[in-house]
Design a protein around this motif. Structure first.
Motif, short mmCIF file in Angstrom:
data_model
loop_
_atom_site.label_atom_id
_atom_site.label_comp_id
_atom_site.label_asym_id
_atom_site.label_seq_id
_atom_site.Cartn_x
_atom_site.Cartn_y
_atom_site.Cartn_z
N SER A 13 -22.83 11.27 -29.19
CA SER A 13 -24.00 10.95 -28.27
C SER A 13 -23.94 10.04 -27.06
CB SER A 13 -25.02 10.55 -29.49
OG SER A 13 -25.46 11.19 -30.26
N LEU A 14 -24.63 10.18 -26.12
CA LEU A 14 -24.98 9.63 -24.94
C LEU A 14 -25.98 8.73 -24.96
CD1 LEU A 14 -23.45 12.08 -22.19
CD2 LEU A 14 -22.21 9.93 -22.96
N ALA A 15 -26.11 7.50 -25.32
CA ALA A 15 -27.13 6.59 -25.33
C ALA A 15 -27.84 6.48 -23.89
CB ALA A 15 -26.93 5.31 -26.06
N GLY A 16 -29.28 6.86 -23.94
CA GLY A 16 -29.96 6.47 -22.62
C GLY A 16 -29.51 7.83 -21.78
N ALA A 17 -29.04 8.79 -21.94
CA ALA A 17 -29.12 9.96 -21.34
C ALA A 17 -30.27 11.01 -21.61
CB ALA A 17 -27.77 11.04 -21.47
N LEU A 18 -30.64 11.69 -20.69
CA LEU A 18 -31.79 12.55 -20.73
C LEU A 18 -31.62 13.56 -21.97
CD1 LEU A 18 -32.36 13.68 -17.26
CD2 LEU A 18 -33.64 12.21 -18.36
N THR A 19 -32.43 13.81 -22.98
CA THR A 19 -32.23 14.56 -24.10
C THR A 19 -32.50 16.05 -23.68
OG1 THR A 19 -34.57 14.12 -24.64
CG2 THR A 19 -33.07 12.88 -25.68
N HIS A 20 -33.13 16.29 -22.49
CA HIS A 20 -33.30 17.76 -22.09
C HIS A 20 -33.10 17.58 -20.61
CE1 HIS A 20 -34.60 21.88 -21.44
NE2 HIS A 20 -35.51 21.24 -20.79
N GLY A 23 -14.82 17.83 -13.26
CA GLY A 23 -15.64 17.56 -14.49
C GLY A 23 -15.74 16.22 -14.92
N ASP A 24 -15.32 15.19 -14.04
CA ASP A 24 -15.36 13.74 -14.27
C ASP A 24 -16.65 13.37 -14.23
OD1 ASP A 24 -12.54 13.81 -14.30
OD2 ASP A 24 -12.25 13.57 -12.11
N ALA A 25 -17.60 13.94 -13.43
CA ALA A 25 -18.97 13.31 -13.56
C ALA A 25 -20.03 14.66 -13.57
CB ALA A 25 -19.25 12.91 -12.10
N ALA A 26 -21.22 14.34 -13.93
CA ALA A 26 -22.32 15.08 -14.23
C ALA A 26 -23.61 14.77 -13.60
CB ALA A 26 -22.39 15.88 -15.61
N ALA A 27 -24.58 15.73 -13.22
CA ALA A 27 -25.67 15.14 -12.67
C ALA A 27 -26.85 16.10 -13.43
CB ALA A 27 -25.98 15.51 -11.30
N LEU A 28 -27.56 15.24 -14.20
CA LEU A 28 -28.98 16.06 -14.86
C LEU A 28 -30.18 15.74 -14.13
CD1 LEU A 28 -27.99 14.13 -18.12
CD2 LEU A 28 -27.03 15.98 -17.28
N TYR A 29 -31.21 16.95 -14.02
CA TYR A 29 -32.54 16.74 -13.43
C TYR A 29 -33.52 17.25 -14.37
CZ TYR A 29 -36.25 18.40 -10.76
OH TYR A 29 -37.42 18.75 -10.08
N ALA A 30 -34.52 16.59 -14.52
CA ALA A 30 -35.60 16.96 -15.36
C ALA A 30 -36.87 17.31 -14.60
CB ALA A 30 -35.91 16.04 -16.28
N ARG A 31 -37.31 18.36 -14.46
CA ARG A 31 -38.31 18.90 -13.50
C ARG A 31 -39.85 18.01 -13.54
NH1 ARG A 31 -38.52 23.60 -15.07
NH2 ARG A 31 -36.71 24.59 -13.78
N VAL A 91 -20.48 6.61 -18.11
CA VAL A 91 -21.41 5.73 -17.71
C VAL A 91 -22.56 6.58 -17.01
CG1 VAL A 91 -21.77 3.79 -15.90
CG2 VAL A 91 -19.49 4.10 -17.09
N ILE A 92 -23.69 6.10 -17.31
CA ILE A 92 -24.62 6.61 -16.94
C ILE A 92 -25.73 5.69 -15.71
CG2 ILE A 92 -27.08 7.55 -17.54
CD1 ILE A 92 -26.08 7.79 -20.49
N GLN A 93 -26.01 6.48 -14.76
CA GLN A 93 -26.50 6.04 -13.54
C GLN A 93 -28.10 6.88 -13.32
OE1 GLN A 93 -24.42 6.05 -9.76
NE2 GLN A 93 -22.61 6.50 -10.81
N LYS A 94 -28.86 5.76 -13.21
CA LYS A 94 -30.34 6.47 -13.08
C LYS A 94 -30.43 6.29 -11.43
CE LYS A 94 -35.20 6.24 -14.19
NZ LYS A 94 -36.34 5.40 -15.08
N ILE A 95 -31.06 7.46 -11.00
CA ILE A 95 -30.91 7.70 -9.49
C ILE A 95 -32.32 7.89 -9.22
CG2 ILE A 95 -30.43 9.32 -7.61
CD1 ILE A 95 -28.01 8.06 -8.85
N PRO A 96 -33.25 7.10 -8.30
CA PRO A 96 -34.46 7.27 -7.93
C PRO A 96 -35.07 8.72 -8.01
CG PRO A 96 -33.40 5.76 -6.31
CD PRO A 96 -32.40 6.53 -7.21
N VAL A 134 -27.01 10.53 -13.02
CA VAL A 134 -25.53 10.82 -12.90
C VAL A 134 -24.83 10.11 -13.85
CG1 VAL A 134 -23.62 10.76 -11.30
CG2 VAL A 134 -25.77 11.11 -10.20
N ILE A 135 -23.55 11.01 -14.69
CA ILE A 135 -22.94 10.41 -15.66
C ILE A 135 -21.39 10.50 -15.13
CG2 ILE A 135 -22.32 10.53 -17.87
CD1 ILE A 135 -24.82 11.92 -18.62
N GLY A 136 -20.98 9.45 -14.98
CA GLY A 136 -19.49 9.19 -14.52
C GLY A 136 -18.51 9.12 -15.82
N GLY A 137 -17.33 9.02 -15.31
CA GLY A 137 -16.17 8.68 -16.48
C GLY A 137 -16.15 9.71 -17.35
N LEU A 138 -16.61 10.92 -17.27
CA LEU A 138 -16.43 11.85 -18.33
C LEU A 138 -14.96 12.32 -18.36
CD1 LEU A 138 -19.90 13.86 -17.53
CD2 LEU A 138 -19.39 12.38 -19.81
#
Length: 281
Positions: free
Chosen positions: A117-124, A134-142, A158-163, A149-153
């Motif tokens: 599990s990735l604590a703090g990541a968007l669940t959906h 594949g070292d990073a991923a970006a997630l978007y909730a409409r 490491v989870i970054q929250k973007i504005p 953005v999740i780095g270090g994969l």
């Protein structure tokens, strides 16, 4: 730069088979099990994977290059409700049943592990994009406009929250760099924006109508297939006001992928079943 054009059949299979060999146990979807070494279970080389048809299903590609075939489905943990297969196919990001956290599910030569599990990541997420390696991923909730953005994969996330994205339309495309510091988006009305280092969103320099894009591995150089200009461009140091480099003319791709060494760009026009490569050296 050299441009090579080749005919292409079976586009989906060909692209999926570019991943390095991995070994997993295979069987009926939905069953819970930990993978075993290839040969002990299937007795054949596993070239790669492809998702579907269901949101939580994963299938194998067996054989060797030039003689590949679709194999049996992978045993996916019962807790998984949806999966997103990463670039290079070393892991998948998986959504879990109920309110379970987003998790990393490893795919390796020793088999498949249990989701972490990735604590703090968007669940959906309504949209997921992976960096070239594949070292990073970006997630978007409409609904919320939230972007992460999740780095270090996959091993040191490491989870970054973007504005939140301020856009008149929903985000339809994203690309993220391998170091997780540069993110570009396109919305449903065609607006292209960029965020660097987790900072505020800025208009992307230049007028582009991207049909596909990808960062070059381990760089901030962005390759863009432009549907309006029917060409493929390279924007060096995305976010800087650099002149674009024309990589290909009289051809627009709906998929772009850079090889892991960053030396070759692969462009696919699925409507015409054509694949071409561009030498980036």
């Amino acid at each position: 730069m050299k441009l090579f054009l080749i005919g292409f059949l079976g586009a989906g299979l060909g692209l999926a088979a570019q991943a390095p060999q991995a070994a997993v146990r295979v069987g009926a979807p939905g069953a819970s099990a930990v993978g075993a070494r290839a040969g002990n279970v299937v007795g054949k080389a596993i070239l790669g994977f492809f998702p579907g048809p269901g949101p939580s299903e994963l299938n194998t590609i067996l054989g060797i290059f030039g003689a590949a075939r679709v194999g049996e489905p992978v045993l996916v943990p019962e807790t998984v409700s949806r999966l997103y297969l990463s670039t290079r196919q070393r892991y998948a990001l998986v959504e879990q049943n109920s309110s379970g956290a987003l998790a990393v599910w490893a795919l390796s030569e020793t088999g498949t592990g249990e989701p972490v599990s990735l604590a703090g990541a968007l669940t959906h997420a309504d949209l997921v994009a992976f960096s070239p390696r594949g070292d990073a991923a970006a997630l978007y909730a409409r609904d919320s406009g939230q972007v992460q953005v999740i780095g270090g994969l996959p091993s040191k996330p490491v989870i970054q929250k973007i504005p939140a994205v301020e856009s008149p339309g929903a985000i339809t495309m994203m690309a993220v760099s391998d170091d997780a510091t540069v993110l570009v988006t396109r919305d449903s009305v065609g607006t292209v924006q960029i965020s660097t280092g987790g900072g505020t969103w800025q208009p992307f320099y230049g007028a582009y109508s991207p049909a596909a894009w990808t960062f070059v591995p381990r760089t901030h150089d962005l390759a863009i297939s432009d549907s309006q200009e029917n060409a493929v461009f390279l924007v060096e140091q995305a976010g800087a006001k650099n002149a674009r480099v024309v990589l290909a003319e009289n051809g627009s791709a709906d998929q772009l992928h850079a090889t892991s060494d960053g030396e070759t760009l692969v462009a696919l026009d699925s409507r015409r079943s054509m694949l071409w490569t561009v030498d980036l050296k």
